[in-house]
Write an enzyme that holds these catalytic residues in place. Structure first.
Site, PDB file in Angstrom:
ATOM      1  N   GLU A 119       2.400 -30.651  15.781  1.00 21.82           N
ATOM      2  CA  GLU A 119       1.729 -29.803  14.739  1.00 21.82           C
ATOM      3  C   GLU A 119       0.512 -29.327  15.298  1.00 21.82           C
ATOM      4  OE1 GLU A 119       0.420 -32.839  11.813  1.00 21.82           O
ATOM      5  OE2 GLU A 119      -0.836 -31.429  11.079  1.00 21.82           O
ATOM      6  N   TYR A 167       0.910  -1.131   0.124  1.00 26.49           N
ATOM      7  CA  TYR A 167       0.109  -0.009  -0.138  1.00 26.49           C
ATOM      8  C   TYR A 167       0.763   1.264   0.256  1.00 26.49           C
ATOM      9  CZ  TYR A 167      -4.628  -2.106   0.140  1.00 26.49           C
ATOM     10  OH  TYR A 167      -5.667  -2.902  -0.180  1.00 26.49           O
ATOM     11  N   ASP A 186       0.951 -35.729  12.875  1.00 33.56           N
ATOM     12  CA  ASP A 186      -0.098 -36.686  12.217  1.00 33.56           C
ATOM     13  C   ASP A 186       0.651 -37.540  11.519  1.00 33.56           C
ATOM     14  OD1 ASP A 186      -2.400 -35.312  13.363  1.00 33.56           O
ATOM     15  OD2 ASP A 186      -3.162 -34.543  11.466  1.00 33.56           O
TER      16      ASP A 186
END
Lengths: 566, 373
Positions: free
Chosen positions: B203, B103, B254
């Site tokens: 995780e 910006y 996992d």
């Protein structure tokens, strides 16, 4: 060969050949015959008739001026009269017609004023102007009015009409007075004609006449009073064509017939050797073999139209030495260039006047071609720009019967995509082709379309390809230039911001200095690129030329002139 | 006063590098050469696994960025604009995000040019990476922050100098929420004291919360981190820094291709950020689980598997094709089981029998040394 030609109204007109014409009228007057077959003189359709009138008077004026060595000043004025009549007035600054000749020149068919001087001219048969007189008589019932002076201080005025039954001129209302004038002014009233501003109009005809005759000044006033001036852009008079005897392969039966009628020779044989080119006694012997039943010892004045036709056919069965190319007078590169430039103001122009070639085994001809690109080139209409093909035969514009014309066909046969012209029909292009020959192979008596003899077609195509190659070079250079310019601009637009940020980042340098130097760097860089691209471009051009000269070989049949022509 | 100096020194290197880049370009222009600079090629063709350090790194291939070229002019100008802006951030000691930077630079190039310096943030992002790679610095070094992701708890005290103030953070006193890892753990950050035996990276946030509630980090004297999925640059950098303190790093994810990929991104670094892996990757990291072989050792898990999705299978195949993974036969076995059974197992499944089993599982693995490379 087409069976007929389309006139400007899309109607089919009879393709009757002059052979048939003369056979039919044998005992009748030439004038009577043309009265009944006026379409053969170009008087068919209201538009075409008016343009034909202008054509006949303008070509006569130009021929007369050139013969007399005068730079032509022509004025053409068309006025609308009540009941859809039109008044046409054509005047020139030519040598004028002596009063004793006016009747024969404007009131008698095949009067012998022109045809016996066999040379490359716009008009050739001594039919045109008298045809207009007859057409005026037939449609408005009025004779034409003539004002003439040879510049001797005496002006001669009279009305002229044709006695159709006898093909004899009728002169009336003669006045003669002193005055300062030289030239010829013909005023004729017609009905059955129409004026518009189409591509078949007198205006278009005069515009094209101006292009092919840059030495002429033409002034035109149309029925609405609108004045158009085509200024003289060249002070150079064309060389006068040499008078040449007709060559057996180029002579038409009616010409031969008329020549024999007025010949002083006592026998057909001696007529042939003395009045036709390349005819020797031994050639006459060869003809005798071809026409065993024909009497070559009879007086030429006795023979019939049919005999003339048989002779012309017999000529074609014998080998002849080619006619001299001396009589050919092209317009020339410079003259075409100056004419097209002044009228079309093209962005690019290429002109090529080619060396003579022969067709039909012996008729010499020259093709001149030009392509004008951009500016006012092309047809500009409300729906956009489209390609324009301008056809000329011996400097005379051919406006009608484009479809069957060798010029239109040859131009269309060019693979335009190869020349950077992707959409040929809608390109800002004017293709100019002038066919130069003492014997133009017209497709019909209307003389608006050149027949596609193989050598003629090929030569026209090669001439157009010649100039198209120049256009291609120009266009690809232009495209390259535009691309480069776009690239350069794309970079230039970021220079300012870069020059603003850099001093802030580097704590050194000023924006002004960097902006200036960056601009210089970009310019130098694109110069270098240009040099590289030019190298590439050269090899491409060479390739094209090679491939084309291969294609050209078949058409390059050389003229075999005998020694006296060299 | 001494403290302030370190903070200034930290930004001195990036500042000098930016100015140096500018000087080189200005010099090019003053000599009327087409200005240019070089940046390492960041595409796949120039990414290699460097065995001796164990990270994915960029090769030697470089790209020339030049101004006088129609396809590069704008990017070149934009890169200089970014560099100039970053320099001003450093000089002012202000931070912003890459969106904030975008910006700052979204303005018209001029009244006569219907064009903004930047139209989209997608234009400025890769140019920031260009600068990071060519100057061999992280965007954080230029005071560009990224979104924070990742939480830490443990015996760790940090001094944070930010916005002209200084605060001391004790990661052992952050209650249930932990301390959120900032995007920059280098500039203005100082590790005052780190007292732990190892680092455990979990995780999922849910599991981190489980272990936090169980006071796992207190009981086992470790630092407990969750990247909350794929590890952010700040989290990876923190793990790297803790590894530099010789703390063993254990990763717990996992049992599926995605979880394993998170591990490998921490260990070898990712391909996208290959130019930063030197400071982000932690080749010392070891993998705790969950593994497919855990199914053998813990009977109850067998019933808790779920079906692998297509993306899991695809990811597993990809990982098998990476030479730096394929060189470990343990991992090839794990991946083969996934591809064969098309099953997966979540960390959360360990809570299936007993919520506190998670801690036991981790402890067990570490103590027994049953970890994967």
């Amino acid at each position: 060969m087409p069976d007929g030609n389309e006139n400007e109204n899309g109607e089919m007109v009879s393709p009757k050949h002059a052979d048939d014409i003369f056979e039919e009228f044998k005992e009748h007057s030439v004038a009577e015959f043309f009265t009944k077959n006026k379409q053969m003189l170009g008087f068919s359709g209201k538009l075409r008739s008016l343009t034909t009138v202008i054509h006949e008077y303008v070509t006569n004026s130009l021929d007369a001026c050139e013969e007399a060595g005068i730079l032509p000043d022509l004025t053409v004025k068309i006025t609308e009269l009540p009941e859809e009549h039109m008044l046409v007035k054509v005047s020139d600054n030519g040598p004028g017609i002596p009063k004793s000749h006016i009747g024969r020149a404007l009131g008698q068919m095949l009067s012998g004023t022109k045809f016996h001087r066999y040379m490359q001219q716009r008009g050739q048969q001594g039919i045109g102007a008298t045809g207009c007189t007859m057409f005026a008589q037939l449609t408005s019932g009025k004779p034409i009015h003539v004002r003439s002076s040879t510049g001797n201080g005496m002006i001669y005025e009279c009305n002229v009409s044709v006695n159709v039954k006898t093909n004899a001129p009728l002169i009336s209302d003669v006045t003669e007075y002193e005055g300062d004038f030289r030239g010829l002014e013909v005023t004729a009233e017609f009905a059955d004609v129409k004026y518009d501003r189409s591509e078949y109009s007198p205006l278009e005809y005069l515009k094209r006449t101006a292009i092919a005759n840059p030495h002429a000044e033409i002034y035109f006033v149309d029925p609405a009073g609108k004045k158009v001036r085509f200024p003289r852009v060249s002070q150079m008079l064309p060389d006068r064509p040499h008078e040449v005897q007709p060559h057996p392969l180029g002579v038409e039966p009616h010409v031969l017939y008329e020549m024999m009628r007025i010949s002083p020779a006592r026998k057909v044989g001696s007529f042939l050797t003395s009045e036709l080119a390349r005819v020797t006694p031994s050639k006459v012997d060869e003809l005798k073999v071809v026409m065993p039943d024909f009497d070559f010892d009879q007086p030429p004045q006795n023979i019939t139209w049919n005999d003339a036709r048989r002779l012309v056919n017999a000529f074609k069965k014998i080998k002849w030495v080619a006619p001299s190319a001396d009589g050919l007078r092209s317009i020339g590169n410079e003259q075409i260039d100056v004419a097209l430039r002044s009228l079309l103001k093209p962005e690019y122009l290429s002109v090529r006047s080619r060396p003579p070639k022969v067709y039909s085994g012996g008729v010499p001809f020259i093709v001149e071609a030009a392509i004008a690109y951009g500016g006012s080139a092309g047809k500009h209409t409300e729906s956009g720009i489209s390609t324009e093909i301008m056809r000329f035969a011996n400097r005379s514009p051919l406006l009608f019967d484009a479809g069957g014309c060798a010029v239109a066909k040859a131009v269309r046969a060019v693979d335009w995509k190869r020349y950077e012209i992707r959409d040929f029909d809608n390109a800002p292009i004017t293709v100019f082709v002038n066919f130069v020959s003492a014997f133009v192979p017209y497709t019909g008596a209307g003389k608006q379309s050149i027949s596609s003899e193989p050598e003629v077609f090929d030569e026209i195509k090669f001439a157009v390809m010649d100039v198209a190659r120049d256009v291609q070079r120009y266009l690809s250079g232009k495209v390259r230039e535009e691309r480069k310019e776009a690239k350069r601009k794309a970079i230039m637009r970021y220079i300012h911001q870069l020059a603003v940020d850099l001093p802030l980042l580097a704590n050194t340098g000023t924006s002004e200095e960097l902006e200036k130097k960056l601009t210089a760097v970009v310019f130098t860089r694109f110069k270098a690129e240009e040099a590289e691209e030019n190298e590439e471009h050269k090899t491409r051009e060479i390739m094209i030329e090679e491939s084309e000269s291969e294609a050209g070989e078949t058409a390059e049949n050389k003229i075999e002139f005998d020694e006296e022509d060299m | 006063m001494a403290k302030k100096e370190t903070s200034e020194n930290a930004s001195e290197v990036p500042l000098n590098k930016l100015v140096g880049l500018g000087r080189d370009i200005v010099q090019d222009i003053q000599m009327e050469h087409s200005p240019s600079f070089y940046t390492p090629v960041r595409s796949r063709s120039n990414i290699f696994f460097k065995e001796e350090v164990g990270t994915l790194t960029l090769g030697d291939k470089k790209e020339k960025r030049t101004f006088v070229h129609v396809s590069q002019a704008k990017k070149f100008m934009q890169t200089v604009a970014i560099a100039s802006k970053l320099k001003s951030f450093l000089e002012q000691g202000l931070h912003t995000s890459i969106r904030g930077l975008y910006y700052q630079l979204k303005f018209s190039l001029g009244e006569d040019l219907d064009e903004d310096l930047f139209e989209e943030q997608s234009e400025s992002n890769p140019l920031i990476e260009d600068l990071e790679a060519s100057l061999d610095l992280k965007r954080e070094d230029f005071n560009l922050s990224t979104d924070r992701k990742g939480v830490v708890a443990g015996n760790m005290i940090i001094r944070d100098k930010f916005g002209g103030e200084e605060s001391v953070i004790d990661a052992s006193k952050q209650g249930r929420s932990g301390w959120m890892i900032p995007s920059d753990v280098d500039n203005g950050m100082e590790f005052v004291d780190v007292n732990a035996d190892y680092v455990l990276v979990v995780e999922k946030d849910a599991l981190w919360q489980r272990l936090n509630e169980d006071k796992f980090w207190k009981k086992n004297n470790c630092i407990l981190i969750t990247p909350k999925g794929q590890a952010s640059r700040g989290t990876r950098r923190l793990i790297r820094k803790l590894a530099d303190m010789k703390l063993p790093i254990y990763v717990f994810t996992d049992c599926d291709a995605w979880g394993w990929y998170i591990y490998w991104a921490i260990k070898t670094g990712s391909m996208n950020l290959a130019f930063l892996n030197k400071s982000l990757a932690t080749p010392e990291a070891r993998f705790i689980g969950v593994t497919m072989s855990d199914l053998q050792n813990y009977d109850f898990l067998k019933k808790l598997t779920i079906n692998a999705k297509d993306v899991d299978i695809k990811r597993a195949e990809e990982m098998k094709s990476y030479p730096w993974i394929a060189r470990h036969k343990e991992w090839v076995e794990e991946l083969d089981i996934v591809l064969k059974t098309r099953k997966k197992l979540e960390q959360d499944a360990l809570q299936g029998q007993k919520l506190t089993f998670v801690g036991e599982y981790v402890k067990n693995k570490i103590e027994s040394g049953k970890v994967l490379p």
